[in-house]
Design an enzyme around this catalytic site. Structure first.
Site, mmCIF file in Angstrom:
data_model
loop_
_atom_site.group_PDB
_atom_site.id
_atom_site.type_symbol
_atom_site.label_atom_id
_atom_site.label_comp_id
_atom_site.label_asym_id
_atom_site.label_seq_id
_atom_site.Cartn_x
_atom_site.Cartn_y
_atom_site.Cartn_z
ATOM 1 N N THR A 87 -8.294 24.930 -25.138
ATOM 2 C CA THR A 87 -8.554 26.321 -25.557
ATOM 3 C C THR A 87 -9.598 26.880 -24.597
ATOM 4 O OG1 THR A 87 -10.232 25.532 -27.112
ATOM 5 C CG2 THR A 87 -8.055 25.960 -28.007
ATOM 6 N N THR A 123 -10.620 22.790 -30.604
ATOM 7 C CA THR A 123 -11.605 23.694 -31.218
ATOM 8 C C THR A 123 -11.044 25.110 -31.194
ATOM 9 O OG1 THR A 123 -13.366 22.282 -30.444
ATOM 10 C CG2 THR A 123 -13.985 24.535 -31.048
ATOM 11 N N GLY A 260 -24.398 22.244 -20.050
ATOM 12 C CA GLY A 260 -23.128 22.666 -19.454
ATOM 13 C C GLY A 260 -21.998 21.987 -20.189
ATOM 14 N N CYS A 263 -17.706 22.393 -23.624
ATOM 15 C CA CYS A 263 -17.765 22.725 -25.056
ATOM 16 C C CYS A 263 -18.859 23.725 -25.412
ATOM 17 C CB CYS A 263 -17.954 21.447 -25.859
ATOM 18 S SG CYS A 263 -16.679 20.253 -25.476
ATOM 19 N N LYS A 266 -18.634 27.352 -23.899
ATOM 20 C CA LYS A 266 -17.439 28.060 -24.378
ATOM 21 C C LYS A 266 -17.526 28.330 -25.877
ATOM 22 C CE LYS A 266 -13.731 25.303 -24.708
ATOM 23 N NZ LYS A 266 -13.070 25.101 -25.971
ATOM 24 N N ARG A 330 -17.524 21.077 -15.328
ATOM 25 C CA ARG A 330 -17.392 22.425 -15.880
ATOM 26 C C ARG A 330 -18.757 22.949 -16.376
ATOM 27 N NH1 ARG A 330 -12.230 21.404 -19.593
ATOM 28 N NH2 ARG A 330 -13.128 19.315 -19.585
HETATM 29 C C1 UGA Z 1 -20.588 18.233 -27.201
HETATM 30 C C2 UGA Z 1 -21.056 17.724 -28.569
HETATM 31 O O1 UGA Z 1 -22.195 16.879 -28.416
HETATM 32 C C3 UGA Z 1 -19.933 16.935 -29.260
HETATM 33 O O2 UGA Z 1 -20.360 16.547 -30.571
HETATM 34 C C4 UGA Z 1 -18.707 17.848 -29.387
HETATM 35 O O3 UGA Z 1 -17.613 17.165 -29.964
HETATM 36 C C5 UGA Z 1 -18.305 18.312 -28.003
HETATM 37 O O4 UGA Z 1 -19.396 19.019 -27.399
HETATM 38 C C6 UGA Z 1 -17.114 19.224 -28.166
HETATM 39 O O5 UGA Z 1 -17.250 20.273 -28.792
HETATM 40 O O6 UGA Z 1 -15.996 18.816 -27.818
HETATM 41 P P1 UGA Z 1 -20.346 17.148 -24.762
HETATM 42 O O7 UGA Z 1 -20.069 18.534 -24.266
HETATM 43 O O8 UGA Z 1 -19.483 16.032 -24.310
HETATM 44 O O9 UGA Z 1 -20.317 17.116 -26.371
HETATM 45 O O10 UGA Z 1 -21.799 16.799 -24.260
HETATM 46 P P2 UGA Z 1 -23.247 16.563 -24.890
HETATM 47 O O11 UGA Z 1 -23.598 15.150 -24.749
HETATM 48 O O12 UGA Z 1 -23.384 17.161 -26.206
HETATM 49 O O13 UGA Z 1 -24.116 17.398 -23.842
HETATM 50 C C7 UGA Z 1 -23.938 18.795 -23.666
HETATM 51 C C8 UGA Z 1 -24.933 19.329 -22.668
HETATM 52 O O14 UGA Z 1 -26.237 19.341 -23.236
HETATM 53 C C9 UGA Z 1 -25.058 18.532 -21.375
HETATM 54 O O15 UGA Z 1 -25.166 19.402 -20.282
HETATM 55 C C10 UGA Z 1 -26.312 17.722 -21.564
HETATM 56 O O16 UGA Z 1 -26.932 17.339 -20.367
HETATM 57 C C11 UGA Z 1 -27.164 18.700 -22.369
HETATM 58 N N1 UGA Z 1 -28.214 18.055 -23.163
HETATM 59 C C12 UGA Z 1 -27.887 17.265 -24.210
HETATM 60 C C13 UGA Z 1 -29.541 18.290 -22.867
HETATM 61 O O17 UGA Z 1 -29.879 19.021 -21.908
HETATM 62 N N2 UGA Z 1 -30.501 17.703 -23.639
HETATM 63 C C14 UGA Z 1 -30.199 16.912 -24.691
HETATM 64 O O18 UGA Z 1 -31.145 16.427 -25.368
HETATM 65 C C15 UGA Z 1 -28.861 16.680 -24.987
#
Ligand code: UGA
Length: 436
Positions: A87, A123, A260, A263, A266, A330
């Site tokens: 999506t 989603t 970034g 998820c 977006k 992304r």
């Molecule tokens: C995120 C959610 O954590 C998942 O629960 C969800 O299922 C997923 O989106 C989705 O909607 O499909 P994801 O995008 O794989 O998962 O990555 P995250 O580990 O959550 O990290 C997202 C961003 O936040 C990254 O850029 C990461 O570096 C940043 N981040 C994360 C931080 O800057 N600080 C933190 O403490 C945690």
């Protein structure tokens, strides 16, 4: 055991399909990309995701999984059909592009041959599942089916663990047949994992609310980091201490260059759009969007300020992925940073354990960026090094070696993965985030 079709073999589809197979269900994964299907049939996983290849090998050995381009046969052979197609964000409106979801729903409708439970894992904005239901009813009025929303909460890089050991499972249903089959599919989780059954709209909202909350938490700690830096406080200690309050929680308090990925950026835009359509002011969500955009751009200025001027300088950027443990670039902060630095006149040397191929495709031939086979080759003769993603191998950098290879001693750690004291002892002029 349930016969399951999973439509779409992206992160969510592939992990879910292999996850269901690993708990004993019979799964057919469907994709209209023949190359992908061919690769999967040869045992190759088209994405980088730890543990996934192992899951595939086991599922194939146990005859629990097959891959096919034939949606019709898969739908007809299965009781449960998961929609797990992309999506993507509509660049103009910011809302989620549902064309893949709706076209798959129409194809499923055309092939319903007995009662089917049709489950959305992608989603999708609030109201989409009911739209899918209406679409199927309109295109095949006699069709017997249940509609279910089963959002996925997996993180890239930890997707297999998140699927197999989730903290909760959310299932939005509207009839007994749907509820019964979902209970059967997730039966093996019932002892360890809370399963929240609710209505479809609430399930759709839960997914967006969870991502928006986590995104806001990251922005909060990033803004605290900026203030810590100015007043001479240490954000790492601050995060540790506030995280000890169980009402706040210790996770997602790592400051960095902004979030970034496919998820958060977006989903929060989509949520803001849903709110606008319903005349609700989600000012916290809007602030999160703005705060994160500002953050990524501010990282470029932070590097320029630390270097004085970057014109003609070689800057090594370690890490291109939007976080460690993934090849996904992304909305990666590293991209904004690199593009900003090139605009300011710098040359980029870079290394990432998995994401370089994607970047080479993304940027094409760009004489301002050179890719290296490892971190040490990448830092040779650099004027400064920037750590942009938190790969484990960067945590274990041989600092003395880097110090010898790098031309000057400037080291900017945008993920706070190095020990500032050790880096300074190794001779670096070390800048972490938030006064560390
Ligand atoms: C995120 C959610 O954590 C998942 O629960 C969800 O299922 C997923 O989106 C989705 O909607 O499909 P994801 O995008 O794989 O998962 O990555 P995250 O580990 O959550 O990290 C997202 C961003 O936040 C990254 O850029 C990461 O570096 C940043 N981040 C994360 C931080 O800057 N600080 C933190 O403490 C945690």
């Amino acid at each position: 055991m349930t016969k399951i079709a999973v439509i779409g073999t992206g992160y969510v589809g592939l992990v879910s399909g292999l996850g269901f197979a690993s708990i004993g269900h019979d799964v057919i994964c469907v994709d209209n990309n023949c190359q992908k299907i061919e690769q999967l049939n040869k045992g190759k996983i088209p994405i980088f995701e730890p543990r996934l290849e192992q899951l595939l090998q086991t599922a194939v050995a146990q005859n629990k999984i097959s891959f096919s381009g034939d949606l019709k046969s898969a739908v007809q052979a299965c009781q449960a059909v998961f929609i797990a197609v992309g999506t993507p964000q509509n660049e103009k409106t910011g809302s989620a592009d549902l064309s893949f979801v709706f076209s798959v729903a129409a194809e499923i409708a055309a092939n319903i041959n007995s009662h089917k439970v049709i489950i959305t894992k992608s989603t999708v904005p609030v109201g989409t599942n009911l739209q899918i239901k209406a679409l199927i009813q309109a295109s095949k009025p006699a069709a017997s089916f249940s509609i279910v929303s089963n959002p996925e909460f997996l993180r890239e890089g930890f997707a297999v663990a998140d699927f197999l050991e989730p903290e909760r499972i959310v299932i939005g249903v509207e009839d007994q047949a749907g509820q019964a089959i979902m209970a059967e599919i997730y039966q093996s989780f019932q002892v360890k994992t809370p399963i929240v059954f609710t209505d479809i709209t609430t399930a759709e909202m839960i997914k967006y609310a969870a991502n928006a909350f986590l995104a806001a938490k990251i922005c909060f700690i990033n803004e605290m980091a900026d203030l810590c830096e100015k007043v001479g406080a240490n954000v790492q200690k601050l995060a540790l201490a506030i995280g000890m309050d169980s009402r706040i929680g210790a996770k997602f308090l790592n400051p960095g260059p902004g979030f970034g990925g496919s998820c958060f950026p977006k989903d929060i835009l989509a949520l803001e759009n849903i709110a606008k359509e319903n005349n609700i002011n989600l000012s916290l969500v809007t602030s999160t969007i703005n705060s994160n955009q500002f953050r990524k751009e501010a990282m470029v200025q932070r590097i320029i300020n630390a270097a004085g001027d970057v014109k003609g300088k070689i800057i090594t950027v370690l890490g291109l992925a939007f976080k460690g443990n993934t090849d996904d670039i992304r909305y990666s902060p590293a991209l904004t940073i690199i593009e900003g630095l090139i605009k300011a006149g710098a040359k980029i040397h870079t290394y990432d354990p998995q994401a370089m191929k994607n970047c080479q495709q993304y940027w094409g031939n760009n004489s301002s960026i050179l890719y290296f086979d490892n971190q040490y080759l990448a830092v040779e003769n650099a004027d400064l090094t920037v750590i942009a993603s938190e790969w484990d191998e960067f945590r274990e950098l041989d600092l003395l070696k880097i110090r010898q290879l790098q031309k000057t001693n400037l080291l900017i750690d945008l993920r706070n993965i190095l020990d500032g004291k050790k880096a300074r002892e190794a001779g670096f002029n070390y800048f972490g985030i938030g006064g560390v």
